[in-house]
Write an enzyme that holds these catalytic residues in place. Structure first.
Site, mmCIF file in Angstrom:
data_model
loop_
_atom_site.group_PDB
_atom_site.id
_atom_site.type_symbol
_atom_site.label_atom_id
_atom_site.label_comp_id
_atom_site.label_asym_id
_atom_site.label_seq_id
_atom_site.Cartn_x
_atom_site.Cartn_y
_atom_site.Cartn_z
ATOM 1 N N CYS A 206 -6.219 -9.320 3.485
ATOM 2 C CA CYS A 206 -7.436 -8.542 3.734
ATOM 3 C C CYS A 206 -8.622 -9.444 4.055
ATOM 4 C CB CYS A 206 -7.733 -7.652 2.535
ATOM 5 S SG CYS A 206 -6.511 -6.345 2.333
ATOM 6 N N VAL B 280 0.830 -1.203 0.000
ATOM 7 C CA VAL B 280 0.000 0.000 0.000
ATOM 8 C C VAL B 280 0.871 1.263 0.000
ATOM 9 C CG1 VAL B 280 -1.556 1.339 1.477
ATOM 10 C CG2 VAL B 280 -2.024 -1.070 1.034
HETATM 11 N N1 LIG Z 1 -2.031 -5.285 0.361
HETATM 12 C C1 LIG Z 1 -3.222 -4.875 -0.027
HETATM 13 O O1 LIG Z 1 -3.667 -5.182 -1.102
HETATM 14 C C2 LIG Z 1 -4.068 -3.975 0.821
HETATM 15 C C3 LIG Z 1 -5.208 -3.412 0.248
HETATM 16 C C4 LIG Z 1 -5.979 -2.563 1.008
HETATM 17 C C5 LIG Z 1 -5.621 -2.305 2.322
HETATM 18 N N2 LIG Z 1 -4.516 -2.884 2.862
HETATM 19 C C6 LIG Z 1 -4.175 -2.553 4.244
HETATM 20 O O2 LIG Z 1 -3.071 -1.664 4.222
HETATM 21 C C7 LIG Z 1 -2.239 -1.884 5.360
HETATM 22 C C8 LIG Z 1 -0.810 -2.149 4.920
HETATM 23 O O3 LIG Z 1 -0.806 -3.341 4.168
HETATM 24 P P1 LIG Z 1 0.381 -3.737 3.178
HETATM 25 O O4 LIG Z 1 -0.160 -4.852 2.344
HETATM 26 O O5 LIG Z 1 0.947 -2.542 2.511
HETATM 27 O O6 LIG Z 1 1.441 -4.323 4.228
HETATM 28 P P2 LIG Z 1 2.933 -4.812 3.900
HETATM 29 O O7 LIG Z 1 3.250 -5.878 4.853
HETATM 30 O O8 LIG Z 1 3.097 -5.049 2.434
HETATM 31 O O9 LIG Z 1 3.811 -3.511 4.223
HETATM 32 C C9 LIG Z 1 3.873 -2.894 5.455
HETATM 33 C C10 LIG Z 1 5.191 -2.177 5.590
HETATM 34 O O10 LIG Z 1 5.155 -1.500 6.827
HETATM 35 C C11 LIG Z 1 6.429 -1.584 7.417
HETATM 36 N N3 LIG Z 1 6.304 -1.312 8.833
HETATM 37 C C12 LIG Z 1 5.804 -2.084 9.820
HETATM 38 N N4 LIG Z 1 5.831 -1.438 10.997
HETATM 39 C C13 LIG Z 1 6.368 -0.216 10.752
HETATM 40 C C14 LIG Z 1 6.661 0.923 11.539
HETATM 41 N N5 LIG Z 1 6.392 0.932 12.829
HETATM 42 N N6 LIG Z 1 7.214 1.991 10.951
HETATM 43 C C15 LIG Z 1 7.486 2.000 9.633
HETATM 44 N N7 LIG Z 1 7.222 0.958 8.817
HETATM 45 C C16 LIG Z 1 6.672 -0.130 9.369
HETATM 46 C C17 LIG Z 1 6.889 -2.987 7.087
HETATM 47 O O11 LIG Z 1 8.280 -3.104 7.202
HETATM 48 C C18 LIG Z 1 6.390 -3.127 5.640
HETATM 49 O O12 LIG Z 1 7.363 -2.707 4.708
HETATM 50 C C19 LIG Z 1 -2.888 -3.031 6.134
HETATM 51 O O13 LIG Z 1 -3.741 -2.497 7.095
HETATM 52 C C20 LIG Z 1 -3.708 -3.731 5.077
HETATM 53 O O14 LIG Z 1 -4.803 -4.404 5.632
HETATM 54 C C21 LIG Z 1 -3.725 -3.695 2.127
#
Ligand SMILES: NC(=O)c1ccc[n+]([C@@H]2O[C@H](COP(=O)([O-])OP(=O)(O)OC[C@H]3O[C@@H](n4cnc5c(N)ncnc54)[C@H](O)[C@@H]3O)[C@@H](O)[C@H]2O)c1
Length: 426
Positions: free
Chosen positions: A253, A22
């Site tokens: 999700c 995201v």
């Molecule tokens: N992946 C999807 O398709 C999608 C779609 C809609 C919503 N979401 C939501 O978006 C959010 C993020 O999901 P994602 O898929 O991008 O996750 P992800 O695991 O791909 O990425 C998260 C990133 O955050 C970093 N991180 C963790 N803790 C941290 C901190 N304290 N400070 C800085 N960086 C930190 C991690 O190192 C990682 O690089 C979640 O809530 C998810 O439910 C995801």
């Protein structure tokens, strides 16, 4: 200079916390007009995203002090569930702590992670206030804007989907709407933060339940000898029938988000039944597919112990290069309990990356499988690469009496049977 004027003249600085699926595309999109700092605590991730990055407006760092430059802080960190399926807000709390310690006065903090209604105002806000010593409303503002991107879906990219925004009051909503207008013209201003949080969770819950119904119907129709897809095709001719295909449900999700609302509902004294029934059905599908495969092997007179089964598709859904929260893992675990030997093939990912996730033999390509051959093939997802295969290709990698368990229904059942396959789908 007031924040609104800075934004209008593209002088605002955005910090995106969490550069995953995201956060990274969002940081890249904002950096087309604004200066963006991408902050992540994972140095490996930072190395990866920094490669091939030539945009002057976008810098990456693991130094939390960089957050201090930001006018807008956008938090995009994971929101998984614990082993007991309760919301795990540890990443959100940690990100809020780092933001609070390093944010400057008059900044706007926006949460993008998927959460239950109340997290932004009841969890994030007190952390930000405590860590910064600033007061929400007077010294900084708060907003929520859920992410709706769908990995592997090129049609619904960030610039094309409607972005929901909600601020702590009307002027903040307007300001945050203007921020996201730098990325997309399609903005929906939700009534308030909790409404926006709830809207996001129910999008995922509705999908989970629709697929669960399709899965339950598939189980019933299989038992009474009907072809689910034929039934759905006939029913779809009614104007208000919504068609969903049965299948395995995985990812971050859909299998996770329902538990966020379940938690909030229980806190309010209500125990959800429909939402959890959907989860139960979808969670049981790998077991269903394993049972279909075992029955197929048995039907063809193949000895279970030592039978070789190839699982084609190890990612959590079609055309994505992500096998972390994949239902293929549960399927493999179930199959192993019957003593069958499992190998896997996943064209979307490097076999080295897959080794971290799976304790099975991994094939680089189907030519490799041809040498040893298998007794059954399970197709878990409809990757484009799989759609391009022919029944002949799948027959060439199997021993006598080929078996095809085609979960997404890529192949025509009659054609598969005519080609000599013992064919099963959901
Ligand atoms: N992946 C999807 O398709 C999608 C779609 C809609 C919503 N979401 C939501 O978006 C959010 C993020 O999901 P994602 O898929 O991008 O996750 P992800 O695991 O791909 O990425 C998260 C990133 O955050 C970093 N991180 C963790 N803790 C941290 C901190 N304290 N400070 C800085 N960086 C930190 C991690 O190192 C990682 O690089 C979640 O809530 C998810 O439910 C995801």
């Amino acid at each position: 200079m007031p924040l609104r004027n800075k934004l209008t003249s593209n002088e605002s600085v955005v910090c995106v916390i969490g550069l995953g699926y995201v956060g990274l595309p969002l940081a890249e999109a904002f950096s087309k007009t604004l200066k963006v700092i991408g902050f992540d605590i994972d140095s490996e991730r930072l190395k990866k995203v920094s490669k091939n990055q030539s945009n002057q407006n976008l810098t990456f760092t693991d130094n939390a002090e960089a957050i201090r430059q930001a006018d807008f802080i956008v938090i995009c960190v994971p929101t998984p569930v614990t082993a007991s399926r309760e919301p795990d807000l540890s990443y959100v709390r940690q990100a809020a702590t780092l933001a609070g310690r390093n944010m400057k006065k008059d900044s706007v903090v926006i949460l993008e992670s998927t959460v239950y209604p109340g997290v932004t105002e009841e969890v994030i806000r007190p952390i930000l206030e405590k860590e910064s010593g600033l007061s929400c409303g007077a010294d900084f503002k708060l907003a929520y804007s859920p992410e709706r991107i769908n990995p592997g879906d090129r049609e619904h990219s960030l610039e094309k989907i409607i972005k929901i925004v909600a601020g702590m009051d009307e002027p903040v909503t307007e300001l945050v709407a203007d921020l996201y207008r730098k990325v997309t013209p399609f903005i929906f201003k939700a009534k308030d933060i909790k409404t926006a949080e709830a809207a996001k969770v129910i999008e995922n819950i509705q999908r989970d339940l629709n697929i669960a119904l399709a899965n339950e119907l598939a189980i019933i129709f299989q038992k009474i000898g009907l072809n689910t897809r034929d039934v759905f095709e006939a029913a779809s001719t009614k104007w208000n029938f919504h068609r969903y295909n049965p299948g395995l449900v995985g990812g971050y999700c859909i299998p996770v988000v329902p538990y966020y609302l379940v938690y909030k509902a229980r806190e309010a004294g209500y125990h959800p039944q429909v939402i959890l029934a959907g989860r139960m059905i979808n969670d049981a599908m790998p077991g269903q597919v394993a049972a279909i495969t075992i029955k197929a092997l048995n039907n063809m007179g193949k000895v279970l112990k030592g039978s070789r089964v190839l699982v084609m598709g190890l990612t959590y859904k079609e055309n994505v290069a992500d096998a972390r929260e994949t239902p293929a893992k549960a399927l493999i675990k179930e199959l192993k309990e019957y003593g069958v030997e499992i190998s896997g093939f996943e064209p979307q990912l490097d076999t080295d990356d897959l080794k971290k996730e799976f304790d099975i033999e991994l094939c680089h390509d189907l030519e490799q499988v041809k040498k040893t051959r298998v007794d059954a093939v399970i197709l878990t997802v409809a990757h484009t690469a799989f759609r391009q295969l022919s029944l002949r290709d799948l027959k060439a990698i199997q021993n006598h009496d080929p078996i095809l368990v085609d979960i997404p229904g890529v192949f025509n059942a009659d054609e598969a049977r005519q080609a000599g396959f013992f064919y099963r789908t959901l």
